[in-house]
Design a protein around this motif. Structure first.
Motif, PDB file in Angstrom:
ATOM      1  N   TYR A   1    -108.826  59.305  13.684  1.00 35.61           N
ATOM      2  CA  TYR A   1    -107.864  60.197  14.323  1.00 35.61           C
ATOM      3  C   TYR A   1    -106.941  60.962  13.369  1.00 35.61           C
ATOM      4  N   PRO A   2    -106.339  60.339  12.351  1.00 35.12           N
ATOM      5  CA  PRO A   2    -105.401  61.111  11.519  1.00 35.12           C
ATOM      6  C   PRO A   2    -106.011  62.383  10.940  1.00 35.12           C
ATOM      7  N   ALA A   3    -107.212  62.286  10.380  1.00 35.53           N
ATOM      8  CA  ALA A   3    -107.860  63.477   9.821  1.00 35.53           C
ATOM      9  C   ALA A   3    -108.286  64.438  10.923  1.00 35.53           C
ATOM     10  N   GLN A   4    -108.783  63.905  12.039  1.00 36.33           N
ATOM     11  CA  GLN A   4    -109.247  64.752  13.137  1.00 36.33           C
ATOM     12  C   GLN A   4    -108.091  65.527  13.768  1.00 36.33           C
ATOM     13  N   ARG A   5    -106.949  64.874  13.924  1.00 34.48           N
ATOM     14  CA  ARG A   5    -105.787  65.548  14.522  1.00 34.48           C
ATOM     15  C   ARG A   5    -105.323  66.704  13.651  1.00 34.48           C
ATOM     16  N   ALA A   6    -105.219  66.449  12.356  1.00 28.50           N
ATOM     17  CA  ALA A   6    -104.772  67.509  11.453  1.00 28.50           C
ATOM     18  C   ALA A   6    -105.773  68.658  11.432  1.00 28.50           C
ATOM     19  N   ALA A   7    -107.066  68.332  11.435  1.00 30.05           N
ATOM     20  CA  ALA A   7    -108.095  69.375  11.408  1.00 30.05           C
ATOM     21  C   ALA A   7    -108.090  70.193  12.692  1.00 30.05           C
ATOM     22  N   LYS A   8    -107.797  69.543  13.815  1.00 31.15           N
ATOM     23  CA  LYS A   8    -107.749  70.267  15.085  1.00 31.15           C
ATOM     24  C   LYS A   8    -106.623  71.297  15.076  1.00 31.15           C
ATOM     25  N   VAL A   9    -105.542  70.982  14.396  1.00 36.46           N
ATOM     26  CA  VAL A   9    -104.440  71.936  14.264  1.00 36.46           C
ATOM     27  C   VAL A   9    -104.906  73.187  13.517  1.00 36.46           C
ATOM     28  N   VAL A  10    -105.776  73.010  12.536  1.00 35.30           N
ATOM     29  CA  VAL A  10    -106.320  74.165  11.811  1.00 35.30           C
ATOM     30  C   VAL A  10    -107.107  75.055  12.767  1.00 35.30           C
ATOM     31  N   GLN A  11    -107.887  74.449  13.658  1.00 35.98           N
ATOM     32  CA  GLN A  11    -108.618  75.226  14.668  1.00 35.98           C
ATOM     33  C   GLN A  11    -107.661  76.081  15.497  1.00 35.98           C
ATOM     34  N   HIS A  12    -106.590  75.464  15.995  1.00 37.34           N
ATOM     35  CA  HIS A  12    -105.630  76.217  16.812  1.00 37.34           C
ATOM     36  C   HIS A  12    -105.015  77.361  16.007  1.00 37.34           C
TER      37      HIS A  12
ATOM     38  N   VAL B   1    -115.063  67.306   9.933  1.00 32.58           N
ATOM     39  CA  VAL B   1    -114.129  67.026   8.840  1.00 32.58           C
ATOM     40  C   VAL B   1    -114.924  66.372   7.717  1.00 32.58           C
ATOM     41  N   HIS B   2    -114.900  66.979   6.547  1.00 31.68           N
ATOM     42  CA  HIS B   2    -115.651  66.451   5.410  1.00 31.68           C
ATOM     43  C   HIS B   2    -114.806  65.512   4.555  1.00 31.68           C
ATOM     44  N   SER B   3    -113.528  65.837   4.399  1.00 29.45           N
ATOM     45  CA  SER B   3    -112.640  64.949   3.647  1.00 29.45           C
ATOM     46  C   SER B   3    -111.200  65.251   4.028  1.00 29.45           C
ATOM     47  N   GLY B   4    -110.347  64.252   3.844  1.00 28.36           N
ATOM     48  CA  GLY B   4    -108.933  64.425   4.149  1.00 28.36           C
ATOM     49  C   GLY B   4    -108.080  63.534   3.272  1.00 28.36           C
ATOM     50  N   HIS B   5    -106.907  64.029   2.946  1.00 30.10           N
ATOM     51  CA  HIS B   5    -105.948  63.288   2.121  1.00 30.10           C
ATOM     52  C   HIS B   5    -104.567  63.513   2.724  1.00 30.10           C
ATOM     53  N   ALA B   6    -103.803  62.444   2.879  1.00 31.54           N
ATOM     54  CA  ALA B   6    -102.456  62.543   3.452  1.00 31.54           C
ATOM     55  C   ALA B   6    -101.435  62.025   2.460  1.00 31.54           C
ATOM     56  N   GLU B   7    -100.279  62.673   2.436  1.00 32.59           N
ATOM     57  CA  GLU B   7     -99.197  62.216   1.568  1.00 32.59           C
ATOM     58  C   GLU B   7     -97.857  62.523   2.217  1.00 32.59           C
ATOM     59  N   ASP B   8     -96.904  61.622   2.009  1.00 34.11           N
ATOM     60  CA  ASP B   8     -95.543  61.853   2.481  1.00 34.11           C
ATOM     61  C   ASP B   8     -94.852  62.839   1.550  1.00 34.11           C
ATOM     62  N   VAL B   9     -94.077  63.747   2.144  1.00 31.28           N
ATOM     63  CA  VAL B   9     -93.323  64.735   1.372  1.00 31.28           C
ATOM     64  C   VAL B   9     -91.847  64.379   1.492  1.00 31.28           C
ATOM     65  N   ALA B  10     -91.358  63.610   0.508  1.00 30.67           N
ATOM     66  CA  ALA B  10     -89.978  63.112   0.532  1.00 30.67           C
ATOM     67  C   ALA B  10     -89.690  62.558   1.925  1.00 30.67           C
ATOM     68  N   GLU B  11     -88.617  63.023   2.560  1.00 29.92           N
ATOM     69  CA  GLU B  11     -88.320  62.588   3.922  1.00 29.92           C
ATOM     70  C   GLU B  11     -88.491  63.733   4.915  1.00 29.92           C
ATOM     71  N   SER B  12     -89.165  64.791   4.477  1.00 29.65           N
ATOM     72  CA  SER B  12     -89.249  65.982   5.324  1.00 29.65           C
ATOM     73  C   SER B  12     -90.473  65.997   6.230  1.00 29.65           C
ATOM     74  N   GLY B  13     -91.512  65.208   5.901  1.00 33.63           N
ATOM     75  CA  GLY B  13     -92.691  65.218   6.745  1.00 33.63           C
ATOM     76  C   GLY B  13     -93.910  64.680   6.021  1.00 33.63           C
ATOM     77  N   ARG B  14     -95.076  65.026   6.546  1.00 35.01           N
ATOM     78  CA  ARG B  14     -96.330  64.548   5.971  1.00 35.01           C
ATOM     79  C   ARG B  14     -97.289  65.725   5.812  1.00 35.01           C
ATOM     80  N   LYS B  15     -97.978  65.743   4.675  1.00 35.19           N
ATOM     81  CA  LYS B  15     -98.907  66.827   4.373  1.00 35.19           C
ATOM     82  C   LYS B  15    -100.333  66.291   4.340  1.00 35.19           C
ATOM     83  N   TYR B  16    -101.243  67.068   4.948  1.00 35.11           N
ATOM     84  CA  TYR B  16    -102.666  66.734   4.961  1.00 35.11           C
ATOM     85  C   TYR B  16    -103.438  67.820   4.215  1.00 35.11           C
ATOM     86  N   LEU B  17    -104.294  67.400   3.304  1.00 32.47           N
ATOM     87  CA  LEU B  17    -105.195  68.308   2.600  1.00 32.47           C
ATOM     88  C   LEU B  17    -106.602  68.052   3.119  1.00 32.47           C
ATOM     89  N   LEU B  18    -107.253  69.097   3.606  1.00 31.29           N
ATOM     90  CA  LEU B  18    -108.508  68.932   4.336  1.00 31.29           C
ATOM     91  C   LEU B  18    -109.610  69.837   3.804  1.00 31.29           C
TER      92      LEU B  18
END
Length: 229
Positions: A11-22, A40-57
């Protein structure tokens, strides 16, 4: 939430990728160009300080009408905060965006710009998954309009699809823009909820879809949704 390398099928990678579709549909979608997540071929998630989370897909996206699949890279940032903010998306899909629908879009625009009887339809598609071929461009237009809602409402706990256009009503053309009122049903694949939204928007080949108003309506009974079985 997991960080580091993600399982592409989870789900984490699929949810982020679905946002790209929208995002792609809000930027580039039309009655004759509609995008959907293929894989989805690959995904990487990282916290960005306390501002949020970034996904690289790395994903592949399909243009449904032509069944064309192309690769994309994307970055999705989900902001944190008491009030939900829309995800921020960057995507590189150069080959996909070379698909040209200008002639078909222009023909549809000219036909309905001068149409004496305004379009009115419901249940696109019907409970059996069928619709009049003449209504398919308006179903696609509904997906594009719904993508604005799904993009703004998405977070790390949602996975939205357009379930059905419950009703479409064409209004009088304004400033050379076709104008529509749509009732749209959205399906959250995580919660299995069906959400009912009313979206007022304009469209032309030169300007694309411009959402004027969007409002979530009380939950519907949705007795005529397409059968997914």
């Amino acid at each position: 939430m997991a960080t580091g390398e993600l399982n592409p099928s989870h789900y984490p990678a699929q949810r982020a990728a679905k946002v790209v579709q929208h995002y792609l549909n809000t930027r580039y979608g039309s009655p004759y160009r509609v995008f959907g997540l293929h894989k989805v071929h690959s995904g990487h998630a990282e916290d960005v300080a306390e501002s949020g989370r970034k996904y690289l897909l790395k994903i592949s996206v399909q243009e449904f009408l032509r069944e064309t699949v192309k690769n994309c890279t994307a970055e999705v940032f989900f902001p944190k905060g008491e009030k939900q903010a829309s995800p921020e998306v960057r995507a590189s899909c150069d080959e996909l965006l070379q698909i040209d629908s200008k002639a078909q879009d222009e023909a549809l625009y000219q036909r309905y710009k001068m149409n004496q009887s305004l379009v009115s339809a419901e249940y696109l598609p019907d409970s059996h998954g069928n619709m009049d071929p003449d209504m398919k461009p308006f179903w696609h237009l509904g997906i594009v309009a719904a993508s604005f809602v799904m993009l703004s409402e998405s977070n790390e706990k949602t996975l939205y699809n357009t379930a059905q256009v419950a009703q479409v009503t064409q209004l009088e053309t304004e400033n050379d823009q076709l104008k529509f009122n749509y009732d749209i049903l959205l399906h959250d694949m995580v919660s299995q909820e069906i959400m009912h939204w009313k979206v007022l928007f304009t469209w032309s080949p030169s300007e694309g879809v411009k959402v004027l108003q969007k409002e979530q309506l009380p939950r519907c009974h949705c007795g005529r949704l397409p059968n997914k079985n």
